[in-house]
Scaffold this active site. Structure first.
Site, PDB file in Angstrom:
ATOM      1  N   HIS A 140       3.466  -0.815  -9.629  1.00 20.92           N
ATOM      2  CA  HIS A 140       4.640   0.058  -9.485  1.00 20.92           C
ATOM      3  C   HIS A 140       5.524  -0.080 -10.717  1.00 20.92           C
ATOM      4  O   HIS A 140       5.752  -1.196 -11.202  1.00 20.92           O
ATOM      5  CB  HIS A 140       5.458  -0.349  -8.261  1.00 20.92           C
ATOM      6  CG  HIS A 140       4.744  -0.157  -6.959  1.00 20.92           C
ATOM      7  ND1 HIS A 140       4.850   0.992  -6.204  1.00 20.92           N
ATOM      8  CD2 HIS A 140       3.909  -0.966  -6.264  1.00 20.92           C
ATOM      9  CE1 HIS A 140       4.132   0.883  -5.102  1.00 20.92           C
ATOM     10  NE2 HIS A 140       3.537  -0.302  -5.101  1.00 20.92           N
ATOM     11  N   TYR A 160       1.622  -8.745  -1.363  1.00 19.08           N
ATOM     12  CA  TYR A 160       2.965  -8.810  -1.942  1.00 19.08           C
ATOM     13  C   TYR A 160       3.697 -10.026  -1.383  1.00 19.08           C
ATOM     14  O   TYR A 160       3.465 -10.422  -0.236  1.00 19.08           O
ATOM     15  CB  TYR A 160       3.772  -7.567  -1.553  1.00 19.08           C
ATOM     16  CG  TYR A 160       3.365  -6.292  -2.246  1.00 19.08           C
ATOM     17  CD1 TYR A 160       3.923  -5.929  -3.466  1.00 19.08           C
ATOM     18  CD2 TYR A 160       2.448  -5.427  -1.666  1.00 19.08           C
ATOM     19  CE1 TYR A 160       3.572  -4.746  -4.095  1.00 19.08           C
ATOM     20  CE2 TYR A 160       2.087  -4.238  -2.282  1.00 19.08           C
ATOM     21  CZ  TYR A 160       2.654  -3.896  -3.498  1.00 19.08           C
ATOM     22  OH  TYR A 160       2.308  -2.734  -4.110  1.00 19.08           O
ATOM     23  N   TYR A 174      -5.161  -3.272  -1.307  1.00 20.52           N
ATOM     24  CA  TYR A 174      -4.695  -3.763  -0.003  1.00 20.52           C
ATOM     25  C   TYR A 174      -4.765  -2.655   1.045  1.00 20.52           C
ATOM     26  O   TYR A 174      -4.672  -1.477   0.724  1.00 20.52           O
ATOM     27  CB  TYR A 174      -3.280  -4.346  -0.105  1.00 20.52           C
ATOM     28  CG  TYR A 174      -2.197  -3.409  -0.594  1.00 20.52           C
ATOM     29  CD1 TYR A 174      -1.565  -2.524   0.285  1.00 20.52           C
ATOM     30  CD2 TYR A 174      -1.777  -3.429  -1.919  1.00 20.52           C
ATOM     31  CE1 TYR A 174      -0.548  -1.687  -0.163  1.00 20.52           C
ATOM     32  CE2 TYR A 174      -0.767  -2.586  -2.369  1.00 20.52           C
ATOM     33  CZ  TYR A 174      -0.158  -1.720  -1.486  1.00 20.52           C
ATOM     34  OH  TYR A 174       0.834  -0.889  -1.922  1.00 20.52           O
ATOM     35  N   HIS A 187      -2.964  -0.979  -8.130  1.00 24.94           N
ATOM     36  CA  HIS A 187      -1.881  -0.242  -8.787  1.00 24.94           C
ATOM     37  C   HIS A 187      -0.717  -1.165  -9.114  1.00 24.94           C
ATOM     38  O   HIS A 187      -0.518  -2.183  -8.462  1.00 24.94           O
ATOM     39  CB  HIS A 187      -1.386   0.914  -7.912  1.00 24.94           C
ATOM     40  CG  HIS A 187      -0.794   0.457  -6.610  1.00 24.94           C
ATOM     41  ND1 HIS A 187      -1.559   0.149  -5.513  1.00 24.94           N
ATOM     42  CD2 HIS A 187       0.493   0.233  -6.236  1.00 24.94           C
ATOM     43  CE1 HIS A 187      -0.779  -0.231  -4.521  1.00 24.94           C
ATOM     44  NE2 HIS A 187       0.486  -0.210  -4.932  1.00 24.94           N
ATOM     45  N   ARG A 224      -5.122   0.989  -0.403  1.00 27.33           N
ATOM     46  CA  ARG A 224      -4.539   1.468  -1.654  1.00 27.33           C
ATOM     47  C   ARG A 224      -5.401   0.998  -2.828  1.00 27.33           C
ATOM     48  O   ARG A 224      -5.802  -0.162  -2.876  1.00 27.33           O
ATOM     49  CB  ARG A 224      -3.129   0.900  -1.871  1.00 27.33           C
ATOM     50  CG  ARG A 224      -2.001   1.329  -0.948  1.00 27.33           C
ATOM     51  CD  ARG A 224      -1.668   2.797  -0.928  1.00 27.33           C
ATOM     52  NE  ARG A 224      -1.800   3.585  -2.146  1.00 27.33           N
ATOM     53  CZ  ARG A 224      -0.947   3.629  -3.165  1.00 27.33           C
ATOM     54  NH1 ARG A 224       0.139   2.887  -3.158  1.00 27.33           N
ATOM     55  NH2 ARG A 224      -1.161   4.424  -4.196  1.00 27.33           N
TER      56      ARG A 224
HETATM   57 FE   LIG Z   1       2.027  -0.913  -3.666  1.00 26.78          FE
END
Ligand SMILES: [Fe+3]
Lengths: 231, 198
Positions: free
Chosen positions: A157, A103, A142, A155, A152
């Site tokens: 969000h 991110y 990640y 995905h 994770r």
């Molecule tokens: Fe996330």
């Protein structure tokens, strides 16, 4: 009009101990049900407003000196309410990691490359028939700190405003067949028979030949359980 | 009947997407802590507070959204004007703040005190709260300590067990410029905030 009790059978519990952060953050007392609680707050309405910067193309909205790296995908679907009616004008905001699973938020410590041409955030509105669509980059997996070697699954969000206060939804979209899904406590917090609802379907018909693969993700918002009284 | 799409946590990294301007990124959010301009009519107030977890620690990665009526108690003014981008309307009725925007985790809303809705409900703000570790968002209300009479008659507040009503009432801490109310949210513990099913 009669209104049935809300059907929460597809929702995760507040406390799900395998997802460690819920232990100190989940409310311990059940939410209070008060008739008419949300009726005066209609929330964002269906139509009539224009967004200053609706940027539904995440492959473009972060460009600085080139194309973002990764697999281009189209994510689209229909937003409906629990009665099956389309929800026009719903506001969607999405955010995600880049193709490397990173991110842009500085608090993300994942040692993976940032992409100078990818922001990972966008928004759009559903059209008159409830359809919405984004173009983006498939996000990477990640690591996180929940348990040893925790990752994770891929995905995206999503945050949605529907027609009323009760239809607010924040969720995550996953990709069918991701091997990390059975290991992910956030995904697994959802009752087993409802997990399918979080999986995007590969959608060959919507692919853009030579450019982008496509996935379909339909969304059902809480609300509009009211049914007309029989005559 | 179609089943509701399951909720999932907002996670820790929503800031750049949902409140970019508050977290040092380019771009504008659909709402901020400033819900009014100087042109808004009504009494200017500030709402400040923090969100606490079950260990008593301040939660630095929560997102708080507020909906409210205007100073005359009208909600309909904004129901057809959703948070549709940066607005120069004097009053938007919608606010959004991430608690990671400040190093001390405090949230602050600048707004006007809402009027009584329908003449029936006491003045209040409707609050939606998201955070890492919260698989479904929670919803609560902020009432005002100096609206004692109206609070006693409020149908929602009256439905709350007497011993827990205090968790919904913001305390007035006057400052010279504008009236400030403090309202902390406790996810767990003796003072666990009342949350509502919607
Ligand atoms: Fe996330």
């Amino acid at each position: 009009m009669t209104t049935s009790e809300p059907d929460r059978s597809s929702q995760p519990p507040y406390r799900y101990p395998d997802y460690v952060s819920t232990r100190f953050r989940a409310p311990t007392l059940p939410p209070l049900r008060v008739p008419g609680f949300s009726s005066v707050h209609a929330g964002p309405a269906a139509d009539g407003s224009s967004f200053v910067s609706l940027d539904a193309d995440l492959t473009r909205n972060g460009r600085r000196n080139g194309e973002p790296v990764g697999e281009r995908i189209i994510v689209s679907g229909r937003i409906i309410d629990e009665a099956g009616r389309p929800v026009p004008g719903a506001l969607l905001e999405i955010w995600q990691a880049n193709a490397a699973g990173r991110y842009i938020q500085p608090t993300d410590q994942h040692d993976a490359p940032l992409d100078p041409n990818f922001l990972g955030a966008g928004r759009c509105r559903s059209d008159a028939t409830g359809l919405y669509g984004f173009r983006t980059i498939k996000p990477g997996a990640y690591p996180w700190q929940n348990h040893p070697n925790a990752w994770r699954p891929n995905h995206i969000h999503l945050s949605l405003f529907g027609p009323d206060f009760g239809s607010r939804l924040v969720t995550q979209m996953y990709f069918r067949g991701d091997p990390l899904l059975p290991l992910d406590p956030i995904f697994n917090s959802v009752p087993e028979d409802a997990r399918d609802l979080l999986l995007a379907q590969f959608d060959l018909d919507r692919t853009e030949p030579g450019v982008a693969l496509a996935f379909r993700f339909d969304i059902v918002l809480n609300g509009s359980r009211a049914t007309p009284r029989e005559a | 009947m179609p089943r509701q799409t399951p909720s999932q946590t907002i996670g820790p990294f929503f800031g750049f997407g949902l409140v970019p301007d508050q977290y040092g990124f380019a771009g504008t959010a659909i709402g901020s802590g400033t819900m009014v301009t100087d042109q808004a009519s009504g009494q200017r107030i500030r709402i400040v507070g923090r969100v606490f977890d079950g260990a008593g620690d301040v939660i630095p990665d929560a997102l708080i959204e507020i909906w409210q009526a205007d100073a005359t108690g009208r909600c309909d003014g904004f129901t057809n004007e959703p948070p549709s981008g940066p607005s120069d309307a004097p009053f938007t009725g919608f606010g959004r703040v991430g608690t990671g925007a400040r190093s001390d985790g405090r949230f602050e809303f600048e707004t006007v005190k809402p009027g009584s809705v329908n003449g029936l409900q006491a003045p209040h703000l409707q609050v939606t709260l998201f955070m890492r570790g919260l698989l479904r968002h929670v919803v609560t209300r902020i009432y005002f300590a100096d609206e004692h009479e109206a609070n006693l008659r409020d149908p929602v507040l009256s439905a709350v067990p007497r011993g827990r009503r205090d968790t919904l009432i913001a305390r007035c801490t006057d400052s010279h410029s504008s009236r400030t109310y403090s309202f902390d949210i406790h996810m767990q513990g003796e003072r666990e905030t009342v949350f509502f099913d919607v």
